[in-house]
Design a protein around this motif. Structure first.
Motif, PDB file in Angstrom:
ATOM      1  N   ALA A 271     -10.259   0.340  -0.684  1.00  0.00           N
ATOM      2  CA  ALA A 271     -10.592   1.540  -1.516  1.00  0.00           C
ATOM      3  C   ALA A 271     -10.274   2.805  -0.856  1.00  0.00           C
ATOM      4  CB  ALA A 271     -11.835   1.492  -2.157  1.00  0.00           C
ATOM      5  N   MET A 272     -10.609   2.820   0.324  1.00  0.00           N
ATOM      6  CA  MET A 272     -10.521   4.120   1.324  1.00  0.00           C
ATOM      7  C   MET A 272      -9.036   4.292   1.639  1.00  0.00           C
ATOM      8  SD  MET A 272     -12.746   4.116   4.770  1.00  0.00           S
ATOM      9  CE  MET A 272     -11.413   3.751   5.850  1.00  0.00           C
ATOM     10  N   ILE A 273      -8.327   3.146   1.835  1.00  0.00           N
ATOM     11  CA  ILE A 273      -6.756   3.517   1.863  1.00  0.00           C
ATOM     12  C   ILE A 273      -6.144   4.172   0.594  1.00  0.00           C
ATOM     13  CG2 ILE A 273      -4.530   2.437   2.362  1.00  0.00           C
ATOM     14  CD1 ILE A 273      -5.912   0.461   4.066  1.00  0.00           C
ATOM     15  N   VAL A 274      -6.570   3.444  -0.502  1.00  0.00           N
ATOM     16  CA  VAL A 274      -5.903   3.821  -1.977  1.00  0.00           C
ATOM     17  C   VAL A 274      -6.219   5.069  -2.089  1.00  0.00           C
ATOM     18  CG1 VAL A 274      -6.191   3.326  -4.144  1.00  0.00           C
ATOM     19  CG2 VAL A 274      -5.649   1.712  -2.850  1.00  0.00           C
TER      20      VAL A 274
ATOM     21  N   MET B  63     -14.119   4.750   8.744  1.00  0.00           N
ATOM     22  CA  MET B  63     -13.414   3.601   9.168  1.00  0.00           C
ATOM     23  C   MET B  63     -14.099   3.050  10.883  1.00  0.00           C
ATOM     24  SD  MET B  63     -10.359   2.250   9.124  1.00  0.00           S
ATOM     25  CE  MET B  63     -10.309   0.828  10.208  1.00  0.00           C
ATOM     26  N   ALA B  64     -14.868   3.831  11.421  1.00  0.00           N
ATOM     27  CA  ALA B  64     -15.554   3.461  12.483  1.00  0.00           C
ATOM     28  C   ALA B  64     -17.094   2.867  11.958  1.00  0.00           C
ATOM     29  CB  ALA B  64     -15.867   4.682  13.274  1.00  0.00           C
ATOM     30  N   VAL B  65     -17.543   3.147  11.258  1.00  0.00           N
ATOM     31  CA  VAL B  65     -18.808   2.544  10.712  1.00  0.00           C
ATOM     32  C   VAL B  65     -18.348   1.145  10.022  1.00  0.00           C
ATOM     33  CG1 VAL B  65     -20.370   2.545   8.789  1.00  0.00           C
ATOM     34  CG2 VAL B  65     -19.962   4.476  10.053  1.00  0.00           C
ATOM     35  N   LEU B  66     -17.217   1.034   9.301  1.00  0.00           N
ATOM     36  CA  LEU B  66     -16.764  -0.341   8.839  1.00  0.00           C
ATOM     37  C   LEU B  66     -16.206  -1.101   9.770  1.00  0.00           C
ATOM     38  CD1 LEU B  66     -14.591   0.734   5.745  1.00  0.00           C
ATOM     39  CD2 LEU B  66     -17.003  -0.269   5.673  1.00  0.00           C
ATOM     40  N   ALA B  67     -15.616  -0.707  10.729  1.00  0.00           N
ATOM     41  CA  ALA B  67     -15.412  -1.383  11.941  1.00  0.00           C
ATOM     42  C   ALA B  67     -16.610  -2.008  12.858  1.00  0.00           C
ATOM     43  CB  ALA B  67     -14.299  -0.697  12.786  1.00  0.00           C
ATOM     44  N   LEU B  68     -17.687  -1.063  12.929  1.00  0.00           N
ATOM     45  CA  LEU B  68     -18.949  -1.584  13.537  1.00  0.00           C
ATOM     46  C   LEU B  68     -19.562  -2.665  12.678  1.00  0.00           C
ATOM     47  CD1 LEU B  68     -20.594  -0.874  15.967  1.00  0.00           C
ATOM     48  CD2 LEU B  68     -21.704   0.787  14.397  1.00  0.00           C
ATOM     49  N   ILE B  69     -19.588  -2.479  11.521  1.00  0.00           N
ATOM     50  CA  ILE B  69     -20.267  -3.230  10.635  1.00  0.00           C
ATOM     51  C   ILE B  69     -19.340  -4.846  10.792  1.00  0.00           C
ATOM     52  CG2 ILE B  69     -20.586  -3.967   8.141  1.00  0.00           C
ATOM     53  CD1 ILE B  69     -21.211  -1.170   7.444  1.00  0.00           C
ATOM     54  N   ARG B  70     -18.038  -4.801  10.489  1.00  0.00           N
ATOM     55  CA  ARG B  70     -17.324  -5.975  10.762  1.00  0.00           C
ATOM     56  C   ARG B  70     -17.725  -6.669  12.185  1.00  0.00           C
ATOM     57  NH1 ARG B  70     -13.289  -8.325   8.153  1.00  0.00           N
ATOM     58  NH2 ARG B  70     -14.500  -8.010   6.624  1.00  0.00           N
ATOM     59  N   LEU B  71     -17.850  -5.871  13.247  1.00  0.00           N
ATOM     60  CA  LEU B  71     -17.949  -6.260  14.510  1.00  0.00           C
ATOM     61  C   LEU B  71     -19.123  -6.934  14.787  1.00  0.00           C
ATOM     62  CD1 LEU B  71     -16.637  -6.229  17.411  1.00  0.00           C
ATOM     63  CD2 LEU B  71     -18.013  -4.229  17.768  1.00  0.00           C
TER      64      LEU B  71
ATOM     65  N   ASP C 165     -13.796  -5.467   3.657  1.00  0.00           N
ATOM     66  CA  ASP C 165     -12.370  -5.498   3.285  1.00  0.00           C
ATOM     67  C   ASP C 165     -12.215  -4.538   2.241  1.00  0.00           C
ATOM     68  OD1 ASP C 165     -11.708  -6.720   5.628  1.00  0.00           O
ATOM     69  OD2 ASP C 165     -12.031  -8.880   4.529  1.00  0.00           O
ATOM     70  N   TRP C 166     -12.771  -4.666   0.993  1.00  0.00           N
ATOM     71  CA  TRP C 166     -12.597  -4.093  -0.156  1.00  0.00           C
ATOM     72  C   TRP C 166     -12.912  -2.633  -0.089  1.00  0.00           C
ATOM     73  CZ3 TRP C 166      -9.569  -6.230  -3.366  1.00  0.00           C
ATOM     74  CH2 TRP C 166      -9.599  -7.550  -3.474  1.00  0.00           C
ATOM     75  N   LEU C 167     -14.035  -2.198   0.606  1.00  0.00           N
ATOM     76  CA  LEU C 167     -14.106  -0.931   0.778  1.00  0.00           C
ATOM     77  C   LEU C 167     -12.927  -0.086   1.626  1.00  0.00           C
ATOM     78  CD1 LEU C 167     -17.998  -0.610   1.868  1.00  0.00           C
ATOM     79  CD2 LEU C 167     -16.919   0.494  -0.165  1.00  0.00           C
ATOM     80  N   HIS C 168     -12.715  -1.141   2.689  1.00  0.00           N
ATOM     81  CA  HIS C 168     -11.338  -0.323   3.256  1.00  0.00           C
ATOM     82  C   HIS C 168     -10.189   0.040   2.509  1.00  0.00           C
ATOM     83  CE1 HIS C 168      -8.215  -1.015   6.482  1.00  0.00           C
ATOM     84  NE2 HIS C 168      -8.745   0.246   6.681  1.00  0.00           N
TER      85      HIS C 168
ATOM     86  N   ALA D 291      -4.273  -0.315  10.325  1.00  0.00           N
ATOM     87  CA  ALA D 291      -3.432  -1.329   9.970  1.00  0.00           C
ATOM     88  C   ALA D 291      -3.970  -2.479  10.988  1.00  0.00           C
ATOM     89  CB  ALA D 291      -2.052  -1.093  10.571  1.00  0.00           C
ATOM     90  N   VAL D 292      -4.675  -1.944  12.040  1.00  0.00           N
ATOM     91  CA  VAL D 292      -5.240  -2.864  12.857  1.00  0.00           C
ATOM     92  C   VAL D 292      -6.519  -3.527  12.271  1.00  0.00           C
ATOM     93  CG1 VAL D 292      -6.536  -3.297  14.976  1.00  0.00           C
ATOM     94  CG2 VAL D 292      -4.394  -1.915  15.006  1.00  0.00           C
ATOM     95  N   PHE D 293      -7.144  -2.921  11.336  1.00  0.00           N
ATOM     96  CA  PHE D 293      -8.300  -3.257  10.829  1.00  0.00           C
ATOM     97  C   PHE D 293      -7.906  -4.146   9.491  1.00  0.00           C
ATOM     98  CE2 PHE D 293     -12.013  -2.906   8.119  1.00  0.00           C
ATOM     99  CZ  PHE D 293     -13.002  -3.378   9.039  1.00  0.00           C
ATOM    100  N   LEU D 294      -6.754  -4.040   8.939  1.00  0.00           N
ATOM    101  CA  LEU D 294      -6.368  -5.026   7.895  1.00  0.00           C
ATOM    102  C   LEU D 294      -5.981  -6.186   8.346  1.00  0.00           C
ATOM    103  CD1 LEU D 294      -3.879  -2.699   5.761  1.00  0.00           C
ATOM    104  CD2 LEU D 294      -6.384  -3.724   5.037  1.00  0.00           C
ATOM    105  N   THR D 295      -5.714  -6.428   9.604  1.00  0.00           N
ATOM    106  CA  THR D 295      -5.157  -7.824  10.320  1.00  0.00           C
ATOM    107  C   THR D 295      -6.397  -8.708  10.223  1.00  0.00           C
ATOM    108  OG1 THR D 295      -5.543  -6.936  12.378  1.00  0.00           O
ATOM    109  CG2 THR D 295      -3.454  -7.061  11.630  1.00  0.00           C
TER     110      THR D 295
END
Length: 129
Positions: free
Chosen positions: A115-118, A26-34, A110-113, A93-97
């Protein structure tokens, strides 16, 4: 014949993913999005990154001998609330926004996230049976 003391590998996998994989990814995906994000999609990514890093700091604080004090105690209680799922759901939930932001780039994050949730919810459901 299975022994009574043989571990259930589905439950062990769920515990391992919940404790040592989910927040890190989650932290890596948020950092990539950032880094590659545009516009307002960076704000939810920043908040999710801070929440994920706070959760990681709480998990690994006892290993580096800083697991004491009132801040750690309240963070630790948050990490075990509702079997630890609350600490995973809130940054997600915050990242989904960020998906609602029209000017976002790198939609594969977003698709990786998702898939992670699923995967996490699937493991959680699998542990119930």
């Amino acid at each position: 014949m299975q022994s009574f003391f043989e571990p259930n590998y589905t439950v062990l996998t769920f515990f391992f993913v919940k404790k040592f994989v989910y927040l890190e990814v989650m932290a890596v995906l948020a950092l990539i999005r950032l880094i590659v994000g545009a516009g307002w999609s960076r704000l939810p990514a920043l908040i999710a990154l801070v929440l994920a890093l706070a959760g990681l700091a709480t998990i690994f604080a006892p290993a580096v001998q800083i697991g004491h004090g009132p801040v750690y105690a309240s963070a630790s209680r948050m990490m075990i609330h509702d079997a630890g799922m609350t600490a995973l759901v809130i940054p997600s939930a915050v990242f989904l926004t960020a998906m609602a932001c029209p000017a976002r780039r790198a939609r594969w994050v977003d698709w990786l996230h998702i898939a992670m949730i699923v995967g996490l919810v699937g493991l959680w459901i699998a542990t119930m049976f």
